[in-house]
Write an enzyme that holds these catalytic residues in place. Structure first.
Site, short mmCIF file in Angstrom:
data_model
loop_
_atom_site.label_atom_id
_atom_site.label_comp_id
_atom_site.label_asym_id
_atom_site.label_seq_id
_atom_site.Cartn_x
_atom_site.Cartn_y
_atom_site.Cartn_z
N LYS A 1 0.84 -1.21 0.00
CA LYS A 1 0.00 0.00 0.00
C LYS A 1 0.87 1.25 0.00
O LYS A 1 2.05 1.22 0.38
CB LYS A 1 -0.94 0.03 1.21
N PRO B 1 9.27 -3.46 -0.93
CA PRO B 1 10.43 -3.07 -0.12
C PRO B 1 10.16 -3.27 1.38
O PRO B 1 9.04 -3.04 1.84
CB PRO B 1 10.61 -1.58 -0.45
N VAL B 2 11.19 -3.72 2.10
CA VAL B 2 11.05 -4.06 3.52
C VAL B 2 11.35 -2.84 4.40
O VAL B 2 12.24 -2.05 4.09
CB VAL B 2 12.01 -5.22 3.88
N ALA B 3 10.61 -2.72 5.49
CA ALA B 3 10.76 -1.60 6.44
C ALA B 3 10.76 -0.28 5.67
O ALA B 3 11.66 0.54 5.79
CB ALA B 3 12.02 -1.75 7.27
N GLY C 1 4.56 -4.18 3.86
CA GLY C 1 4.89 -5.49 3.29
C GLY C 1 4.60 -6.64 4.25
O GLY C 1 3.98 -7.64 3.86
N ASP D 1 -2.05 -2.43 10.57
CA ASP D 1 -2.33 -2.33 9.12
C ASP D 1 -2.90 -3.62 8.54
O ASP D 1 -3.29 -3.66 7.37
CB ASP D 1 -1.04 -1.99 8.34
#
Ligand code: ATP
Length: 291
Positions: free
Chosen positions: A11, A95-97, A102, A137
């Site tokens: 998102k 993409p992470v963090a 994610g 989320d």
């Protein structure tokens, strides 16, 4: 059904405002969320031997209970006394963090997929209730689409779908923990609040220009002074013709909204050529709800 493959979609936030903090430490937010067509592939497979096994293409991610996908599976296995084991394969592309939810999307996919695979009979509302215990989320990631999220992010009101547009996503090479960003936000003396209602009006009148012009993220006030690259990416997108550009969530990912794919692609090239980010994607919004 012994195997199921799902898309866990990420998102962006078209708007993010923080109204206050609850006694339990959670922040009260008002956010406009939008699902984008950038996704992790999540594969669920029943195993004969009990236990949850996680495999992922990103070797730095945890594969035990510290992985939120593991916790999602564990929750349903315990509640429903499921005796099978489960293998979860996470082919990560979000993409992470990065402020794109994610991990929450993976957890939502596991809840949704296990409900189907084990025929648990949980409604969307019941899945969301379990989701919020994993992360604020997760309920939104179960619902998807264009949504106003309030409370701690779990009170969800669907909005009309965003008119057709193209989204350029660029994650600069730095990582910011959500917790630290919120802590720094709490320490700010003065805060300027974004016009969330302006974004909603733009969406309700199918006026993508108004929606884009009203976009704002209160957490930029923490991140922009600290990481100039975020501002540079925003400026590059706007100079290249974006209708609006903003940091998503707690960052550091920046996205831009474009009315043409070719303009978005040219902006992507500029970002890569200037070495501002190597994780750069041109994609669409995704408004199809889960069935
Ligand atoms: P949000 O937008 O909800 O704040 P985010 O994009 O900031 O999410 P994630 O990518 O969901 O953050 O992950 C944040 C941290 O959680 C990472 O540092 C990672 O180690 C851990 N993590 C646990 N499980 C996962 C998962 N399945 N995918 C990604 N990260 C995970």
């Amino acid at each position: 059904m012994d195997k199921l493959e799902l898309k866990a979609l990420g998102k962006i936030n078209l708007g993010l405002d923080i109204l206050g903090q609850l006694e339990n430490g959670y922040h009260q937010v008002r956010m406009v969320m939008q699902t984008v067509y950038l996704y992790d592939r999540v594969i669920l497979e029943k195993k004969k031997t009990p236990g949850i096994g996680i495999e992922t293409n990103l070797n730095f991610l945890p594969v035990n209970e510290n992985n939120i996908a593991y916790r999602a599976a564990d929750l349903l296995i315990k509640e429903f006394g499921l005796s099978d084991g489960l293998r979860i394969t996470l082919d990560k592309h979000i993409p992470v963090a990065a402020g794109m939810a994610g991990g929450s999307a993976d957890a939502a996919a596991v809840l949704f997929g296990m409900n189907r695979m084990y025929e648990l009979g949980l409604s969307e509302e019941e899945l969301k209730k379990r989701g919020v215990s994993l992360g604020a989320d997760v309920p939104y990631c179960i619902m998807r689409g264009t949504v106003l999220a309030e409370g701690i992010g779990e009170r969800l009101t669907p909005l009309p779908p965003l008119p057709r547009c193209y989204i350029l996503i660029a994650k600069p090479p730095l990582s910011a923990s959500t917790e630290t960003v919120y802590d720094k936000f709490d320490a700010l003396d003065e805060v300027e609040h974004p016009d969330i209602d302006g974004i909603i009006r733009g969406i309700e009148t199918s006026d993508i220009r108004q929606a884009a012009a009203s976009m704002g993220n209160v957490l930029e006030q923490v991140m922009l002074p600290e990481y100039p690259v975020i501002g540079e990416i925003k400026k590059t997108m706007l100079d290249a013709g974006a209708l609006g550009a903003m940091m998503s969530g707690s960052g550091p990912t920046v996205f831009g909204i474009f009315d043409s794919r070719s303009t978005a692609k040219k902006a992507a090239l500029k970002i890569r050529n200037r070495n501002l980010s190597r994780q750069v994607y041109v994609t669409n919004v995704h408004n199809v709800r889960r069935k």
